[in-house]
Design a protein around this motif. Structure first.
Motif, mmCIF file in Angstrom:
data_model
loop_
_atom_site.group_PDB
_atom_site.id
_atom_site.type_symbol
_atom_site.label_atom_id
_atom_site.label_comp_id
_atom_site.label_asym_id
_atom_site.label_seq_id
_atom_site.Cartn_x
_atom_site.Cartn_y
_atom_site.Cartn_z
ATOM 1 N N ALA A 27 36.482 44.359 35.328
ATOM 2 C CA ALA A 27 37.061 43.731 36.522
ATOM 3 C C ALA A 27 37.977 44.700 37.262
ATOM 4 C CB ALA A 27 37.831 42.470 36.128
ATOM 5 N N ILE A 28 38.733 45.496 36.535
ATOM 6 C CA ILE A 28 39.624 46.469 37.170
ATOM 7 C C ILE A 28 38.811 47.527 37.907
ATOM 8 C CG2 ILE A 28 41.306 48.303 36.709
ATOM 9 C CD1 ILE A 28 42.281 46.526 34.340
ATOM 10 N N ALA A 29 37.777 48.036 37.265
ATOM 11 C CA ALA A 29 36.925 49.034 37.917
ATOM 12 C C ALA A 29 36.288 48.468 39.177
ATOM 13 C CB ALA A 29 35.856 49.519 36.940
ATOM 14 N N GLN A 30 35.792 47.250 39.105
ATOM 15 C CA GLN A 30 35.169 46.624 40.275
ATOM 16 C C GLN A 30 36.172 46.421 41.407
ATOM 17 O OE1 GLN A 30 33.636 43.230 38.063
ATOM 18 N NE2 GLN A 30 31.531 43.962 38.267
ATOM 19 N N GLU A 31 37.384 46.025 41.059
ATOM 20 C CA GLU A 31 38.428 45.820 42.069
ATOM 21 C C GLU A 31 38.770 47.121 42.777
ATOM 22 O OE1 GLU A 31 41.736 43.886 44.141
ATOM 23 O OE2 GLU A 31 39.908 43.138 43.173
ATOM 24 N N LEU A 32 38.921 48.187 42.005
ATOM 25 C CA LEU A 32 39.271 49.469 42.611
ATOM 26 C C LEU A 32 38.133 49.999 43.480
ATOM 27 C CD1 LEU A 32 41.082 51.218 39.609
ATOM 28 C CD2 LEU A 32 42.120 50.102 41.592
ATOM 29 N N LEU A 33 36.915 49.901 42.995
ATOM 30 C CA LEU A 33 35.766 50.365 43.769
ATOM 31 C C LEU A 33 35.626 49.588 45.076
ATOM 32 C CD1 LEU A 33 33.256 50.771 40.823
ATOM 33 C CD2 LEU A 33 33.990 52.628 42.351
ATOM 34 N N ALA A 210 39.968 38.848 37.255
ATOM 35 C CA ALA A 210 40.210 39.257 38.646
ATOM 36 C C ALA A 210 41.683 39.143 39.015
ATOM 37 C CB ALA A 210 39.363 38.419 39.600
ATOM 38 N N ASP A 211 42.410 38.184 38.415
ATOM 39 C CA ASP A 211 43.844 38.048 38.689
ATOM 40 C C ASP A 211 44.590 39.305 38.232
ATOM 41 O OD1 ASP A 211 43.194 35.430 39.382
ATOM 42 O OD2 ASP A 211 43.786 34.623 37.431
ATOM 43 N N ILE A 212 44.279 39.746 37.022
ATOM 44 C CA ILE A 212 44.959 40.909 36.469
ATOM 45 C C ILE A 212 44.527 42.174 37.197
ATOM 46 C CG2 ILE A 212 45.536 42.138 34.355
ATOM 47 C CD1 ILE A 212 46.348 39.143 34.440
ATOM 48 N N ALA A 213 43.241 42.238 37.566
ATOM 49 C CA ALA A 213 42.733 43.407 38.297
ATOM 50 C C ALA A 213 43.458 43.571 39.627
ATOM 51 C CB ALA A 213 41.232 43.280 38.511
ATOM 52 N N THR A 214 43.748 42.465 40.304
ATOM 53 C CA THR A 214 44.485 42.534 41.563
ATOM 54 C C THR A 214 45.880 43.112 41.351
ATOM 55 O OG1 THR A 214 43.269 40.647 42.474
ATOM 56 C CG2 THR A 214 45.372 41.185 43.506
ATOM 57 N N LEU A 215 46.533 42.706 40.271
ATOM 58 C CA LEU A 215 47.859 43.248 39.963
ATOM 59 C C LEU A 215 47.799 44.741 39.676
ATOM 60 C CD1 LEU A 215 49.397 40.493 37.651
ATOM 61 C CD2 LEU A 215 50.139 41.102 39.953
ATOM 62 N N VAL A 216 46.777 45.156 38.934
ATOM 63 C CA VAL A 216 46.639 46.580 38.615
ATOM 64 C C VAL A 216 46.474 47.393 39.888
ATOM 65 C CG1 VAL A 216 45.142 48.290 37.521
ATOM 66 C CG2 VAL A 216 45.731 46.196 36.297
ATOM 67 N N ARG A 217 45.601 46.956 40.779
ATOM 68 C CA ARG A 217 45.393 47.696 42.033
ATOM 69 C C ARG A 217 46.672 47.721 42.861
ATOM 70 N NH1 ARG A 217 44.235 46.412 47.192
ATOM 71 N NH2 ARG A 217 43.739 44.233 46.699
ATOM 72 N N THR A 218 47.378 46.615 42.905
ATOM 73 C CA THR A 218 48.626 46.558 43.672
ATOM 74 C C THR A 218 49.626 47.595 43.156
ATOM 75 O OG1 THR A 218 48.315 44.209 44.148
ATOM 76 C CG2 THR A 218 50.550 45.083 44.359
#
Length: 241
Positions: A27-33, A210-218
């Motif tokens: 999910a983190i990889a997808q969010e960043l991409l 996806a919630d955590i992935a958003t925080l990571v990108r932020t």
């Protein structure tokens, strides 16, 4: 309306994400991409869910947290592929339901090797690249288990995540002079395979990847003037962390 030129590919930041083969790391990889990052994933196997992304945006290396040589190889391959490294997300980790009284020495060593020692080694090797980055970042996926122990079961896991949290703070202090920022993300239950034993009524409410992935990108996109030490996240209101 004024039209802005697209960002040249060479100017796009590059993040390494460990354990991106499934669950939270995927999910983190997808969010960043999806938001313009170039991503190098460290996994033990190919990730078909990311097959639509070409080599300009995505690079994969074999990575196993129990194999120090794979860490060195991953960093070298990512740097050669993209020409820069701006961030790393230490997501790879393992769970244990042993207590501190029932766990074997081998289980203790395994958890510490994967959840603590490998992220420490990776960060150490990545440091020269982060120093060269205009916005060097490290994210450590810790856990609310790293902030409190609620039951005997999993208390061994909590030790490893307490250590991971301390690692994040140690990295944060080491990066002060170079303005390299480190943040520990400390989730509670997240809807991944690690939550397979959670009751169905609870699983319907817990945090989503996806919630955590958003925080990571932020966190990764914050300027160095906003240094965030840790972010505890729970699916419910807790009396204390």
């Amino acid at each position: 309306m004024r039209q802005h030129s697209p960002t040249p590919p060479s100017a796009q930041p590059v993040a390494l994400v460990s354990g991106a083969g499934r669950g939270l790391g995927l999910a983190i990889a997808q969010e960043l991409l999806a938001h313009g990052w170039r991503v190098s994933i460290g996994t033990r196997q190919p990730v078909p869910q990311l097959a639509d992304h070409g080599p300009a945006q995505l690079q994969r290396s074999r990575f196993d947290a129990l194999d120090a040589d794979s860490e060195t190889g991953w960093i070298a391959e990512a740097a050669a592929h993209f020409g820069r490294i701006d961030a790393i997300v230490h997501n790879a980790g393992v769970l244990s339901t042993d207590s501190v009284l029932t766990a074997s020495d081998a289980e203790f060593d395994r958890l510490m090797a994967i959840n603590v020692k490998s992220p420490m080694r990776l960060t150490r090797q990545l440091w020269p690249y982060l120093q060269q980055s205009p916005n060097g970042k490290v994210v450590v996926m810790a856990s609310l288990a790293g902030k409190r122990v609620r039951a005997p079961e999993g208390s061994l896991y909590a030790i490893s995540k307490h250590a991971a949290l301390a690692l994040a703070h140690g990295i944060r202090h080491c990066g002060g002079a170079d303005r390299i920022r480190c943040t520990a993300i400390c989730p509670g239950f997240v809807d991944t395979d690690m939550a397979d034993g959670v009751l169905p009524e609870m699983r319907a409410q817990i945090s989503q990847p996806a919630d955590i992935a958003t925080l990571v990108r932020t966190v990764l996109e914050l300027p160095a003037s906003a240094s965030v030490a840790e972010i505890p996240v729970s699916w419910q209101v807790e009396s204390q962390y």
